[in-house]
Design a protein around this motif. Structure first.
Motif, PDB file in Angstrom:
ATOM      1  N   LEU A  48      -9.780 -11.179 -13.243  1.00  0.00           N
ATOM      2  CA  LEU A  48      -8.975  -9.989 -12.973  1.00  0.00           C
ATOM      3  C   LEU A  48      -9.290  -9.379 -11.610  1.00  0.00           C
ATOM      4  O   LEU A  48      -8.392  -8.875 -10.932  1.00  0.00           O
ATOM      5  CB  LEU A  48      -9.180  -8.959 -14.088  1.00  0.00           C
ATOM      6  CG  LEU A  48      -8.556  -9.320 -15.440  1.00  0.00           C
ATOM      7  CD1 LEU A  48      -9.105  -8.421 -16.546  1.00  0.00           C
ATOM      8  CD2 LEU A  48      -7.037  -9.216 -15.372  1.00  0.00           C
ATOM      9  N   ASP A  49     -10.551  -9.416 -11.214  1.00  0.00           N
ATOM     10  CA  ASP A  49     -10.925  -8.891  -9.897  1.00  0.00           C
ATOM     11  C   ASP A  49     -10.189  -9.623  -8.780  1.00  0.00           C
ATOM     12  O   ASP A  49      -9.911  -9.050  -7.723  1.00  0.00           O
ATOM     13  CB  ASP A  49     -12.431  -9.002  -9.682  1.00  0.00           C
ATOM     14  CG  ASP A  49     -13.198  -7.802 -10.222  1.00  0.00           C
ATOM     15  OD1 ASP A  49     -12.586  -6.725 -10.359  1.00  0.00           O
ATOM     16  OD2 ASP A  49     -14.399  -7.937 -10.495  1.00  0.00           O
ATOM     17  N   LYS A  50      -9.881 -10.912  -9.003  1.00  0.00           N
ATOM     18  CA  LYS A  50      -9.231 -11.737  -7.978  1.00  0.00           C
ATOM     19  C   LYS A  50      -7.719 -11.809  -8.147  1.00  0.00           C
ATOM     20  O   LYS A  50      -7.039 -12.420  -7.321  1.00  0.00           O
ATOM     21  CB  LYS A  50      -9.811 -13.154  -8.025  1.00  0.00           C
ATOM     22  CG  LYS A  50     -11.283 -13.232  -7.679  1.00  0.00           C
ATOM     23  CD  LYS A  50     -11.822 -14.634  -7.858  1.00  0.00           C
ATOM     24  CE  LYS A  50     -13.315 -14.715  -7.576  1.00  0.00           C
ATOM     25  NZ  LYS A  50     -13.862 -16.070  -7.828  1.00  0.00           N
ATOM     26  N   SER A  51      -7.179 -11.196  -9.191  1.00  0.00           N
ATOM     27  CA  SER A  51      -5.739 -11.270  -9.432  1.00  0.00           C
ATOM     28  C   SER A  51      -4.993 -10.417  -8.410  1.00  0.00           C
ATOM     29  O   SER A  51      -5.487  -9.370  -7.980  1.00  0.00           O
ATOM     30  CB  SER A  51      -5.406 -10.818 -10.848  1.00  0.00           C
ATOM     31  OG  SER A  51      -5.659  -9.432 -11.004  1.00  0.00           O
ATOM     32  N   PRO A  52      -3.795 -10.852  -7.984  1.00  0.00           N
ATOM     33  CA  PRO A  52      -3.033 -10.108  -6.972  1.00  0.00           C
ATOM     34  C   PRO A  52      -2.798  -8.651  -7.333  1.00  0.00           C
ATOM     35  O   PRO A  52      -2.761  -7.785  -6.453  1.00  0.00           O
ATOM     36  CB  PRO A  52      -1.709 -10.885  -6.905  1.00  0.00           C
ATOM     37  CG  PRO A  52      -2.052 -12.265  -7.357  1.00  0.00           C
ATOM     38  CD  PRO A  52      -3.113 -12.094  -8.404  1.00  0.00           C
ATOM     39  N   TYR A  54      -4.746  -6.562  -8.628  1.00  0.00           N
ATOM     40  CA  TYR A  54      -5.899  -5.684  -8.409  1.00  0.00           C
ATOM     41  C   TYR A  54      -6.616  -5.888  -7.073  1.00  0.00           C
ATOM     42  O   TYR A  54      -7.402  -5.022  -6.682  1.00  0.00           O
ATOM     43  CB  TYR A  54      -6.905  -5.857  -9.556  1.00  0.00           C
ATOM     44  CG  TYR A  54      -6.356  -5.405 -10.884  1.00  0.00           C
ATOM     45  CD1 TYR A  54      -6.152  -4.053 -11.154  1.00  0.00           C
ATOM     46  CD2 TYR A  54      -6.011  -6.331 -11.877  1.00  0.00           C
ATOM     47  CE1 TYR A  54      -5.633  -3.634 -12.364  1.00  0.00           C
ATOM     48  CE2 TYR A  54      -5.492  -5.919 -13.094  1.00  0.00           C
ATOM     49  CZ  TYR A  54      -5.304  -4.565 -13.333  1.00  0.00           C
ATOM     50  OH  TYR A  54      -4.784  -4.141 -14.525  1.00  0.00           O
ATOM     51  N   VAL A  55      -6.338  -6.970  -6.379  1.00  0.00           N
ATOM     52  CA  VAL A  55      -7.027  -7.233  -5.109  1.00  0.00           C
ATOM     53  C   VAL A  55      -6.805  -6.088  -4.127  1.00  0.00           C
ATOM     54  O   VAL A  55      -7.742  -5.588  -3.487  1.00  0.00           O
ATOM     55  CB  VAL A  55      -6.564  -8.576  -4.507  1.00  0.00           C
ATOM     56  CG1 VAL A  55      -7.007  -8.674  -3.045  1.00  0.00           C
ATOM     57  CG2 VAL A  55      -7.139  -9.745  -5.288  1.00  0.00           C
ATOM     58  N   ASP A  56      -5.569  -5.632  -4.015  1.00  0.00           N
ATOM     59  CA  ASP A  56      -5.249  -4.561  -3.069  1.00  0.00           C
ATOM     60  C   ASP A  56      -5.794  -3.205  -3.508  1.00  0.00           C
ATOM     61  O   ASP A  56      -5.809  -2.253  -2.726  1.00  0.00           O
ATOM     62  CB  ASP A  56      -3.733  -4.460  -2.873  1.00  0.00           C
ATOM     63  CG  ASP A  56      -3.160  -5.680  -2.164  1.00  0.00           C
ATOM     64  OD1 ASP A  56      -3.935  -6.383  -1.491  1.00  0.00           O
ATOM     65  OD2 ASP A  56      -1.946  -5.919  -2.288  1.00  0.00           O
ATOM     66  N   LYS A  57      -6.230  -3.123  -4.761  1.00  0.00           N
ATOM     67  CA  LYS A  57      -6.794  -1.870  -5.278  1.00  0.00           C
ATOM     68  C   LYS A  57      -8.321  -1.887  -5.250  1.00  0.00           C
ATOM     69  O   LYS A  57      -8.961  -1.002  -5.806  1.00  0.00           O
ATOM     70  CB  LYS A  57      -6.304  -1.623  -6.710  1.00  0.00           C
ATOM     71  CG  LYS A  57      -4.799  -1.512  -6.842  1.00  0.00           C
ATOM     72  CD  LYS A  57      -4.391  -1.365  -8.300  1.00  0.00           C
ATOM     73  CE  LYS A  57      -2.881  -1.300  -8.461  1.00  0.00           C
ATOM     74  NZ  LYS A  57      -2.459  -1.204  -9.873  1.00  0.00           N
ATOM     75  N   GLY A  66     -11.525   4.225 -12.731  1.00  0.00           N
ATOM     76  CA  GLY A  66     -10.706   5.357 -12.321  1.00  0.00           C
ATOM     77  C   GLY A  66     -10.385   5.429 -10.853  1.00  0.00           C
ATOM     78  O   GLY A  66      -9.847   6.436 -10.390  1.00  0.00           O
ATOM     79  N   GLY A  67     -10.714   4.386 -10.094  1.00  0.00           N
ATOM     80  CA  GLY A  67     -10.384   4.361  -8.677  1.00  0.00           C
ATOM     81  C   GLY A  67     -11.514   4.836  -7.776  1.00  0.00           C
ATOM     82  O   GLY A  67     -12.545   5.330  -8.243  1.00  0.00           O
ATOM     83  N   PRO A  68     -11.326   4.686  -6.469  1.00  0.00           N
ATOM     84  CA  PRO A  68     -12.416   4.973  -5.516  1.00  0.00           C
ATOM     85  C   PRO A  68     -12.895   6.424  -5.508  1.00  0.00           C
ATOM     86  O   PRO A  68     -14.085   6.680  -5.330  1.00  0.00           O
ATOM     87  CB  PRO A  68     -11.819   4.574  -4.159  1.00  0.00           C
ATOM     88  CG  PRO A  68     -10.342   4.524  -4.371  1.00  0.00           C
ATOM     89  CD  PRO A  68     -10.130   4.136  -5.793  1.00  0.00           C
ATOM     90  N   GLU A  69     -11.985   7.364  -5.706  1.00  0.00           N
ATOM     91  CA  GLU A  69     -12.398   8.771  -5.668  1.00  0.00           C
ATOM     92  C   GLU A  69     -13.353   9.086  -6.815  1.00  0.00           C
ATOM     93  O   GLU A  69     -14.396   9.715  -6.614  1.00  0.00           O
ATOM     94  CB  GLU A  69     -11.187   9.690  -5.726  1.00  0.00           C
ATOM     95  CG  GLU A  69     -11.558  11.169  -5.639  1.00  0.00           C
ATOM     96  CD  GLU A  69     -10.344  12.077  -5.600  1.00  0.00           C
ATOM     97  OE1 GLU A  69     -10.524  13.297  -5.767  1.00  0.00           O
ATOM     98  OE2 GLU A  69      -9.219  11.570  -5.400  1.00  0.00           O
TER      99      GLU A  69
END
Length: 216
Positions: A48-52, A54-57, A66-69
């Motif tokens: 999943l980490d390498k799937s298109p 999620y790669v851009d995320k 929950g994202g970078p923030e």
């Protein structure tokens, strides 16, 4: 405060990672195949980490937290706890390998002195059973092996044991969890914080500003 214990799913992570990877309702939908074993979930995390999608995320793991923030806020609070010499531990009913890998991926694994969690104890999915021997080879060091601290059926008993081993009083420790029954099992043993859903949400999506303020 000398000791802080944390649940993993929907407390540290923003979703219920075990259920997400197993195909259940964990607050985040991912496509099949699904996995219930440690090796299987480690393999799916890497895929999943390498799937298109999620790669851009920044990878699937970052999304699961929950994202970078939010990850930045987690790092800040755990840096503060570390600076205050508060020992942090994880107590989860999830699988230790995926938990360790996930915390490592976002740079938080080193903040935890111990990870109390489970090893695979359920019947695997078709994906689990079909994994080749080399699957998840790069992440097998996250598996517990014989070193995984066992904690039994009660988080309350585990926390009590940790306090006894460290010679701590109930006012010197806190336990954080999103599940009311788990919080009840620990009440009376130490201070507790129950993770609450965000406004307009039905289920918690991990510790947020309210919980961070209470920890401070």
């Amino acid at each position: 405060l000398r000791l802080a214990g944390f649940d993993f799913d929907q407390t540290l992570s923003a979703c219920h990672l075990y259920h997400v990877l197993a195909g259940g309702d964990g607050g985040l939908r991912v496509p099949p195949p699904y996995a219930r074993s440690e090796r299987g979930q480690l393999a799916r995390l890497a895929e999943l980490d390498k799937s298109p999608e999620y790669v851009d995320k920044g990878g699937f793991t970052l999304t699961a937290f929950g994202g970078p923030e939010r990850v930045g806020e987690l790092k800040l609070i755990f840096d503060e706890l570390q600076s205050a010499n508060v020992e942090c531990i994880v107590c989860s009913r999830g699988l230790v390998g995926p938990i360790r890998r996930s915390l490592d991926q976002i740079g938080l694994l080193g903040h935890f002195a111990q990870i109390f969690a489970n090893t695979s104890n359920s019947v695997g999915t078709a994906y689990d059973l079909s994994l080749p021997p080399e699957a998840a080879a790069a992440d097998l060091h996250f598996l517990a092996g014989d070193s995984n601290p066992r904690w039994g059926p009660s988080k309350g008993r585990l926390v009590a044991r940790c306090l006894k081993e460290r010679g701590l009083q109930r006012t010197e420790a806190v336990f954080v969890d999103d599940t009311e029954s788990e919080i009840r099992s620990v009440q009376g043993t130490c201070m507790t914080i129950q993770v609450q859903p965000l406004e307009g949400q039905d289920v918690p999506q991990g510790m947020r500003a309210r919980e961070f303020d209470l920890l401070r």
